[in-house]
Every structure is written in structure tokens, then in C-alpha cells.
Enzyme design. Sequence first.
Site, PDB file in Angstrom:
ATOM      1  N   LYS A 182       0.589  -1.860  -0.216  1.00  0.00           N
ATOM      2  CA  LYS A 182       0.155   0.134  -0.271  1.00  0.00           C
ATOM      3  C   LYS A 182       0.764   1.449   0.680  1.00  0.00           C
ATOM      4  O   LYS A 182       1.843   1.146   0.945  1.00  0.00           O
ATOM      5  CB  LYS A 182      -0.558   0.082   1.513  1.00  0.00           C
ATOM      6  CG  LYS A 182      -1.745   0.980   1.259  1.00  0.00           C
ATOM      7  CD  LYS A 182      -3.014   1.600   2.385  1.00  0.00           C
ATOM      8  CE  LYS A 182      -2.591   2.718   3.298  1.00  0.00           C
ATOM      9  NZ  LYS A 182      -1.986   3.781   1.716  1.00  0.00           N
ATOM     10  N   GLY A 184      -5.277   4.232  -1.463  1.00  0.00           N
ATOM     11  CA  GLY A 184      -6.558   4.550  -0.848  1.00  0.00           C
ATOM     12  C   GLY A 184      -6.012   5.106   0.565  1.00  0.00           C
ATOM     13  O   GLY A 184      -5.059   4.679   1.363  1.00  0.00           O
ATOM     14  N   SER A 203      -6.743   4.527   6.708  1.00  0.00           N
ATOM     15  CA  SER A 203      -8.334   4.876   7.448  1.00  0.00           C
ATOM     16  C   SER A 203      -9.142   3.951   7.019  1.00  0.00           C
ATOM     17  O   SER A 203     -10.155   3.296   7.874  1.00  0.00           O
ATOM     18  CB  SER A 203      -8.474   5.966   8.008  1.00  0.00           C
ATOM     19  OG  SER A 203      -9.209   6.616   7.273  1.00  0.00           O
ATOM     20  N   SER A 227      -8.981   1.624   3.146  1.00  0.00           N
ATOM     21  CA  SER A 227      -7.901   0.435   2.199  1.00  0.00           C
ATOM     22  C   SER A 227      -6.729   0.133   3.403  1.00  0.00           C
ATOM     23  O   SER A 227      -6.365  -1.463   3.701  1.00  0.00           O
ATOM     24  CB  SER A 227      -7.372   1.343   0.978  1.00  0.00           C
ATOM     25  OG  SER A 227      -7.835   2.162   0.508  1.00  0.00           O
ATOM     26  N   GLY A 228      -6.147   0.822   4.083  1.00  0.00           N
ATOM     27  CA  GLY A 228      -4.606   0.351   4.954  1.00  0.00           C
ATOM     28  C   GLY A 228      -5.348  -0.460   5.871  1.00  0.00           C
ATOM     29  O   GLY A 228      -5.156  -1.310   6.083  1.00  0.00           O
ATOM     30  N   GLU A 261       8.949   0.568  11.237  1.00  0.00           N
ATOM     31  CA  GLU A 261      10.274   1.548  10.626  1.00  0.00           C
ATOM     32  C   GLU A 261       9.451   3.248  11.658  1.00  0.00           C
ATOM     33  O   GLU A 261       9.127   3.516  10.629  1.00  0.00           O
ATOM     34  CB  GLU A 261      11.077   2.054   9.829  1.00  0.00           C
ATOM     35  CG  GLU A 261      12.097   2.539   9.653  1.00  0.00           C
ATOM     36  CD  GLU A 261      12.120   3.864   9.007  1.00  0.00           C
ATOM     37  OE1 GLU A 261      11.620   4.365   9.772  1.00  0.00           O
ATOM     38  OE2 GLU A 261      12.267   4.402   7.374  1.00  0.00           O
ATOM     39  N   CYS A 267      13.002  10.612   8.820  1.00  0.00           N
ATOM     40  CA  CYS A 267      12.343  10.444  10.176  1.00  0.00           C
ATOM     41  C   CYS A 267      13.401  10.112  11.387  1.00  0.00           C
ATOM     42  O   CYS A 267      13.335  10.396  12.251  1.00  0.00           O
ATOM     43  CB  CYS A 267      11.933   8.230  10.304  1.00  0.00           C
ATOM     44  SG  CYS A 267      13.088   7.781   8.889  1.00  0.00           S
TER      45      CYS A 267
END
Length: 502
Positions: free
Chosen positions: A185, A215, A218, A220-221, A259, A293
Site C-alpha cells: 500500500k 486509498g 484509515s 484501505s490500509g 520503522e 524519520c
Amino acid sequence: MGNVTLKETYGLYINGEFRPASDGATFETKSPFNGQHLSYCAQATREDVDDAVNAANEAFKTWKNVPVKDRAKLLNKIADVIEENAELLAAIESMDNGKPIRETMAADIPLSAEHFRYFAGCLLAEEGSAQFISGSSVFGGDALSLITREPIGVVGQIVPWNFPFLMGAWKLAPVLAAGCCTVFKTSSDTPLSILTFAELTKDIIPAGVFNVITGAGSKSGQYMLEHPGFRKLAFTGSTEVGINIAKAAAEKLIPATLELGGKSANIFFEDCNWEKALEGIQVGILFNQGQVCCAGSRIFVQDTIYDKFVEEAVKRFNTVTVGNPLDPNTQMGSQINERQVAKIESMVKMGVEEGAHIACGGSRYEEGELAKGAFFKPTLLTNVTNDMRIAQEEIFGPVAVVIKFHDEQEVIDMANDSEYGLGGGVWTQDINRAIRVARSVETGRMWVNNYNNIPEGAPFGGYKTSGIGRETHKEILNHYTQMKNIFIDLSEAPLGLYPKKF
Ligand code: NDP
């Protein structure tokens, strides 16, 4: 825009075919630096995720048995395709994400190609092991214990928007090398480079081995997290969503590599190489607009050089060329979206309320072309102490706090006073001090006299709440495979435990 022609709509990539979402829903993707419409992408439904997982599971039956030599060849072929299409991929990435083309051309795209080559090499060099066990106390005889690794199965992989293509390569190269299949995704902020990659590799990667879902996270994930068909999850993104991924994996009793966030210390001693160190501050927090990050967002400067060093850094921050990411002279592009700019603004405001002083930047651009996009000024905040929220919470923008320190132990203690532990840097000409500090800071990666270098072969990953697992290194293959032991008894006679009584 540029010489790139985008498609009007992009479908989901499932079982080697592009197709719309099952309910036809789409979302719009726009350029963050001028708000221009780019394309429409499919918003995957639960049914679509189900189809992708089924396709991956079907493909796995064949893919897991493809000879290592053929898989390595395929990885090298993918690297060739990335290199042949570097300009296209770099332009799409810069348009979709807002990062400067000089970075996508020099880092994101070539590093991705090299990543595939690295894992092709690892794959060819991979060996199992065999142990000869002589005179086992249990059964007396000799035995041979064979240890091999087998692909774990179908993996659900979710990547963020800050390095959409490179994070894709970090996840995809080892998954293919290991013999796994993936449902992958993208972030809905930046789907285009991976979808283009899927088009470019359509005839190279067998159908169903690599499937792309687009998508909102909230929706599709979340459907991915709830799906029972995965044998492993892999995620890069916020610590908050990372915890959800870990919980979803725990409920399925499958592993997850994560990660996550960071608030990394970039430490400057009085004996640093002055020019290189000043550039190192910039590379640490301005690369990718600070949306990294492991960004060097907590800058520690020794008190003996503090005033002069900060004065010089401010001059440099004030003269960074911020602008259209597609202009090769642009040094810093736009943030990913307005939401992120608003978050950065509110955090700077919070810092000022805590007592921080804005040494440079501190706001979005109010006038001119840059006011039309999600641009934020390169910012340094001084008069900061390590216990302030602005020094503890991830900002994810071109904003660093600068903190004064007196001696080595004090700076190590402050560097470690953080819930995160992803990156960090130390700048000194004293090799012993460099190694002492690098060893003492609780973090997965310490750079000495450089920052933000992320080549393949050097393991990358977090301590503490910065994550679990190491990527960009053959170590990650251990997470996409599992150990198999074949235990062979070499003796001829029975054990004699149940002697014949008739
Ligand atoms: P998220 O963690 O929300 O996004 C990362 C990925 O997770 C995206 O693909 C997103 O999809 C997806 N996602 C979001 N929610 C879910 C869910 N419930 N289930 C499954 N997948 C989900 O990061 P944000 O974009 O919201 O950024 C917030 C903050 O996170 C940033 O300000 C920064 O501090 C940090 N961050 C850290 C990153 C890192 O590299 N460690 C990268 C990005 C952000 P989608 O985008 O489509 O919603």
C-alpha cells in the site's frame, strides 16, 4: 507539467492487471507545491484487498519455488528498468511529493536501483548450514542437522509519503529476494511513482507476486490490517499507526517489522571540521524538507563554539534556495501537504510558548509563488532545553532545535533522554571521542562526520519507540523468511526403546 504525461486515472494493480476499485471510488492526487491536479487513483475496498491477498497467495505457490538464480536475475532486471527510467520516475516523485529533483535524481531513484542489485547479490550468496551431530545423548547415533530458510508467505507492506519510491524499494527488493509475495500500500498522498513502477515492471514481475493497493490508510490500509491472509506485516510511518500495526499482527500471531518516528541528536563538538559540520546541520534537517524519520532535529552544540556556530548556521539557513521542486537549482521543495504545514506551524508556536527563540524561519511563506504551495521556511529554534516538548516531539519539517552543551557526558545524557532512537550524528576530529559517543547514544544508526547517508548494505532501523527490525541490509531477509530444520538420523540400528517382545 515538465515532460511527463500522467494518466487521467490510475487503477489498483492486482494479479498483474490495473483495474478500478470494486465500487468505482477514486481520490484525487494533487501537487503539493502548487495545488495543481495530477490524477485520480482508485480507493481500494475491502473486496479489492481480498482479491489482492488471494492473488498473492495463489502466486506464492509458484513464486516460492522459482530458482534463486532466476529471482536474482529478475531483481537485476528491475534495477535496469529503474535506471533506464530514472528521469521519468524522479520527475513523478518530485511532482507528487514536492521534493527537489536534485534529490530524486541523486538519491531516491538511484538508491532504489542499487537496493535491488544489493539484494540480488545477497540472494546469490545466501547459504544454508549443516551441522554434524555425533553421538547424541538421546538416541546415541550420529545425525545431520540441515538448516535452511523458507519464504514466510504473503506480506502486507505499508509505506509513507516521505520517500514513496525509495521506501518501496526498501520493502520490495527483500520481499522478492526472499521468495515472498506482497500486497503493497502506497500513501494516498503519493501513489504515482509506485504505480508507474508497476506499469514498468508488468512484464517482468509475475502476476500476483506484487500487488498495489491505493486509498486512505484509515480505509484501505485498515482493511489490510484486518485481513487474515497475511503471514507478516511491514510498515514505515508514524509511531501511532505503527502501534496499530503491531496490535493487528499480534492478533494474527504474525511478525511485524516497523520503522517509525525519531527525534535524532546531531552533536557538534568544538573540534569539528567547521565547513563540513555547518553543511551537516543543513543536510541533517533540510534534506527532504526535514520529512525524514532520522532527521537531525535536535542539534547539540558545544558551548565554546555555540554563538559563532549558530550565527553561521542561521546565515546559511536564510540563503537556502526554496522553490519549485522541478527546478534543478532548488535546494528545498515543499512539504507534503497543508496539513503537515499546519502541524509544523503549531509546533513552532508551541515551542515559542515554551520559551524558544526563532533564530531564523519559523513560518510558512506569506507572499509570492511560494505562498501558493505547502512551503515552510528553514527554521532554527534556540534558547531550547532538552525537556521542552519542542525538543522531544517529532515535527517532521525543516525545523530543528539548537541546544547548548558543556561536556561529552552531558550531551550523551541529553541525546539519550528521548523516547526515540533512530538516527544521530557526531561531529569531531577526535576519533576516540567519535567512537565513544557513537557507542553511547541509544540509537540504531550513528553517523560520524556525515548525516542522512542511507546506502544499501548499512543496516537501518530503530531502538526504543523508533521501531523493530533493520532494513537496507541482508538482515531483513531473516524477517521475510523462516528457519527450517531437517534432522537426518545417520545410524542404521533402531534405538532399542521398544524392544521386540514377540
Ligand atoms: P501515517 O503513519 O498515518 O502514514 C503512513 C502510512 O500508513 C500511509 O501509507 C498511510 O496511508 C497508512 N495508514 C494510516 N493509517 C492507517 C491505518 N489505520 N491502517 C493502515 N495503514 C494506515 O503518517 P501521516 O502521514 O499521518 O504522518 C503523521 C506523522 O507521522 C508525521 O508528521 C510524522 O511525524 C510521522 N511520519 C513518520 C514517517 C517515517 O518515515 N517514520 C513517515 C510519515 C510520517 P495514507 O497516507 O493513505 O492515509
